[in-house]
Design a protein around this motif. Sequence first.
Motif, PDB file in Angstrom:
ATOM      1  N   LEU A   1      73.673 108.604   8.428  1.00  0.00           N
ATOM      2  CA  LEU A   1      75.199 108.195   8.721  1.00  0.00           C
ATOM      3  C   LEU A   1      76.002 108.959   7.923  1.00  0.00           C
ATOM      4  O   LEU A   1      75.725 108.855   6.562  1.00  0.00           O
ATOM      5  N   THR A   2      77.108 109.600   8.326  1.00  0.00           N
ATOM      6  CA  THR A   2      78.074 110.350   7.401  1.00  0.00           C
ATOM      7  C   THR A   2      79.302 110.291   7.900  1.00  0.00           C
ATOM      8  O   THR A   2      79.643 110.287   9.089  1.00  0.00           O
ATOM      9  N   LYS A   3      80.325 109.829   6.976  1.00  0.00           N
ATOM     10  CA  LYS A   3      81.712 109.693   7.413  1.00  0.00           C
ATOM     11  C   LYS A   3      82.516 110.146   6.094  1.00  0.00           C
ATOM     12  O   LYS A   3      82.228 109.657   5.061  1.00  0.00           O
ATOM     13  N   ASN A   4      83.269 111.135   6.080  1.00  0.00           N
ATOM     14  CA  ASN A   4      83.874 111.850   4.925  1.00  0.00           C
ATOM     15  C   ASN A   4      83.188 111.861   3.891  1.00  0.00           C
ATOM     16  O   ASN A   4      82.249 112.671   4.195  1.00  0.00           O
TER      17      ASN A   4
ATOM     18  N   TRP B   1      82.230 100.515  11.904  1.00  0.00           N
ATOM     19  CA  TRP B   1      82.043 101.641  12.629  1.00  0.00           C
ATOM     20  C   TRP B   1      83.140 102.273  12.753  1.00  0.00           C
ATOM     21  O   TRP B   1      84.078 101.767  13.031  1.00  0.00           O
ATOM     22  N   SER B   2      83.072 103.568  13.008  1.00  0.00           N
ATOM     23  CA  SER B   2      84.131 104.436  13.035  1.00  0.00           C
ATOM     24  C   SER B   2      83.904 105.470  14.244  1.00  0.00           C
ATOM     25  O   SER B   2      82.721 105.995  14.391  1.00  0.00           O
ATOM     26  N   ALA B   3      84.943 105.671  15.072  1.00  0.00           N
ATOM     27  CA  ALA B   3      84.630 106.704  16.060  1.00  0.00           C
ATOM     28  C   ALA B   3      84.094 108.172  15.738  1.00  0.00           C
ATOM     29  O   ALA B   3      83.648 108.960  16.481  1.00  0.00           O
ATOM     30  N   ASP B   4      84.573 108.365  14.408  1.00  0.00           N
ATOM     31  CA  ASP B   4      84.276 109.826  13.828  1.00  0.00           C
ATOM     32  C   ASP B   4      82.842 109.734  12.955  1.00  0.00           C
ATOM     33  O   ASP B   4      82.616 110.444  11.971  1.00  0.00           O
ATOM     34  N   MET B   5      82.132 108.703  13.071  1.00  0.00           N
ATOM     35  CA  MET B   5      80.876 108.614  12.410  1.00  0.00           C
ATOM     36  C   MET B   5      79.976 109.623  12.952  1.00  0.00           C
ATOM     37  O   MET B   5      79.724 109.808  14.078  1.00  0.00           O
ATOM     38  N   VAL B   6      79.239 110.286  11.796  1.00  0.00           N
ATOM     39  CA  VAL B   6      78.500 111.224  12.463  1.00  0.00           C
ATOM     40  C   VAL B   6      77.136 110.724  12.135  1.00  0.00           C
ATOM     41  O   VAL B   6      76.778 110.448  11.080  1.00  0.00           O
ATOM     42  N   VAL B   7      76.138 110.666  13.255  1.00  0.00           N
ATOM     43  CA  VAL B   7      74.667 110.322  13.156  1.00  0.00           C
ATOM     44  C   VAL B   7      73.874 111.463  13.400  1.00  0.00           C
ATOM     45  O   VAL B   7      74.152 112.190  14.395  1.00  0.00           O
ATOM     46  N   SER B   8      72.877 111.603  12.478  1.00  0.00           N
ATOM     47  CA  SER B   8      71.882 112.598  12.717  1.00  0.00           C
ATOM     48  C   SER B   8      70.590 111.980  12.517  1.00  0.00           C
ATOM     49  O   SER B   8      70.552 110.728  11.955  1.00  0.00           O
ATOM     50  N   THR B   9      69.341 112.495  13.319  1.00  0.00           N
ATOM     51  CA  THR B   9      68.348 111.673  13.225  1.00  0.00           C
ATOM     52  C   THR B   9      67.142 112.891  12.933  1.00  0.00           C
ATOM     53  O   THR B   9      67.391 114.207  12.952  1.00  0.00           O
TER      54      THR B   9
END
Length: 195
Positions: A138-141, A176-184
Amino acid sequence: MSVISYQKLSKGELTQLLDIAREAIRGHLSNGEIKAPQLDLYSKKLLEPAACFVTLEVNGELQGCLGTIAAHSPLVLEVHNKARASAYQDHRFMPLTKDQLDKLTIEVSVLSEPERLEVNSEQELLDYLADNKVGVILTKNHKQALFLPQVWEKLPKPIDFIRQLKVKAGWNAAYWSADMVVSTFTVSSIKGKYF
């Protein structure tokens, strides 16, 4: 830099990586000169850049876990460096001691290249994870947190998995944020005792 295709690592190659991790820890504890792996002893595949994590447990309890999600150097060197760092530089734990070695297990995880997962909500992510027990980033800012797929053994419910991952990143469990980046990602891993 290209990332090796971790699926192509044989059991023998994974065993070599586990041996490298053991030797890195052993070299540090021996008070001798810490020698990096001799590169000409390894296959081309193990010399390609790859991302990895090394996880240490003593009596089944986490003792250290450090790694990288980006490939910077040959896999054999990454494993060597991450094993030493997990044993002696993970600031969450006291450095590993000789007294702990008989109860020490080492796990080496080689990561696939992370892929961005497009989700419009946390619930969409939870629905995806109900059927896909993968590693998650999970990544944000400037905040980021990662759980290896092995964490599913301790946190089998997607909601608990994601809440704890958010806490690890420094967010509130409910955030939670709409601009949360999810990578798997997935891993190829091997686990063994120090001795």
